[in-house]
Design a protein around this motif. Structure first.
Motif, PDB file in Angstrom:
ATOM      1  N   VAL A 110       0.870  -1.176   0.000  1.00  0.00           N
ATOM      2  CA  VAL A 110       0.000   0.000   0.000  1.00  0.00           C
ATOM      3  C   VAL A 110       0.905   1.223   0.000  1.00  0.00           C
ATOM      4  N   VAL A 111       0.615   2.168  -0.841  1.00  0.00           N
ATOM      5  CA  VAL A 111       1.381   3.411  -0.844  1.00  0.00           C
ATOM      6  C   VAL A 111       0.423   4.530  -0.501  1.00  0.00           C
ATOM      7  N   GLY A 112       0.787   5.320   0.483  1.00  0.00           N
ATOM      8  CA  GLY A 112      -0.063   6.431   0.878  1.00  0.00           C
ATOM      9  C   GLY A 112       0.500   7.125   2.099  1.00  0.00           C
ATOM     10  N   THR A 113      -0.257   8.074   2.592  1.00  0.00           N
ATOM     11  CA  THR A 113       0.132   8.833   3.771  1.00  0.00           C
ATOM     12  C   THR A 113      -1.035   8.861   4.736  1.00  0.00           C
ATOM     13  N   VAL A 114      -0.725   8.754   6.016  1.00  0.00           N
ATOM     14  CA  VAL A 114      -1.724   8.876   7.076  1.00  0.00           C
ATOM     15  C   VAL A 114      -1.209   9.887   8.083  1.00  0.00           C
ATOM     16  N   ASN A 115      -2.073  10.314   8.982  1.00  0.00           N
ATOM     17  CA  ASN A 115      -1.689  11.165  10.103  1.00  0.00           C
ATOM     18  C   ASN A 115      -1.993  10.430  11.389  1.00  0.00           C
ATOM     19  N   THR A 116      -1.186  10.632  12.401  1.00  0.00           N
ATOM     20  CA  THR A 116      -1.468  10.010  13.691  1.00  0.00           C
ATOM     21  C   THR A 116      -2.631  10.746  14.353  1.00  0.00           C
ATOM     22  N   LEU A 117      -3.526   9.988  14.973  1.00  0.00           N
ATOM     23  CA  LEU A 117      -4.678  10.565  15.660  1.00  0.00           C
ATOM     24  C   LEU A 117      -4.322  10.984  17.082  1.00  0.00           C
ATOM     25  N   THR A 118      -3.378  10.293  17.664  1.00  0.00           N
ATOM     26  CA  THR A 118      -2.892  10.567  19.015  1.00  0.00           C
ATOM     27  C   THR A 118      -1.372  10.419  18.974  1.00  0.00           C
ATOM     28  N   GLY A 119      -0.735  10.664  20.078  1.00  0.00           N
ATOM     29  CA  GLY A 119       0.680  10.340  20.149  1.00  0.00           C
ATOM     30  C   GLY A 119       0.831   8.842  19.937  1.00  0.00           C
ATOM     31  N   ALA A 120       1.824   8.422  19.172  1.00  0.00           N
ATOM     32  CA  ALA A 120       1.964   7.002  18.853  1.00  0.00           C
ATOM     33  C   ALA A 120       3.438   6.618  18.790  1.00  0.00           C
ATOM     34  N   PHE A 121       3.704   5.367  19.163  1.00  0.00           N
ATOM     35  CA  PHE A 121       5.049   4.819  19.034  1.00  0.00           C
ATOM     36  C   PHE A 121       5.154   4.069  17.719  1.00  0.00           C
ATOM     37  N   THR A 122       6.286   4.186  17.051  1.00  0.00           N
ATOM     38  CA  THR A 122       6.593   3.283  15.947  1.00  0.00           C
ATOM     39  C   THR A 122       7.455   2.179  16.538  1.00  0.00           C
ATOM     40  N   ARG A 123       7.383   0.983  15.947  1.00  0.00           N
ATOM     41  CA  ARG A 123       8.075  -0.186  16.492  1.00  0.00           C
ATOM     42  C   ARG A 123       9.064  -0.754  15.491  1.00  0.00           C
TER      43      ARG A 123
END
Length: 98
Positions: free
Chosen positions: A9-22
């Motif tokens: 999937v290619v695209g962009t999203v925005n975080t809804l809250t503070g989030a950790f990447t893993r």
């Protein structure tokens, strides 16, 4: 390419809250790669199945070995059609105790 079941999937999203990447795996037990504030833009490379968080097992791979939980993000448009066998099916069972 990750060793997990994924849909490119290619695209962009925005975080809804503070989030950790893993790092390394789509899991809440994986090491934290970064902490993103709410409203951060994130480029997506694939939709991945991982640990279910709040009943949602969908994650996004954002580079070769970094993931973010899809539930912490806005939907990408168009939203990926996850295969039927990966969707969570819930059945409510109510017992009456007498």
């Amino acid at each position: 390419m990750s060793p997990y079941s994924e849909i490119p999937v290619v695209g962009t999203v925005n975080t809804l809250t503070g989030a950790f990447t893993r790092k390394e795996s789509p899991s809440v037990f994986a090491p934290v790669a970064d902490a993103l504030p709410a409203g951060s833009g994130v480029s997506i490379q694939a939709a991945v199945l991982g640990d279910a968080v709040q009943g949602n097992p969908h994650w996004y791979r954002i580079n070769e070995d970094t993931y973010i939980w899809a539930g912490a993000c806005t939907r990408i448009d168009p939203y990926p059609a996850f295969p039927e066998n990966t969707r969570t099916k819930w059945t409510a069972v109510v017992f009456e105790v007498r």
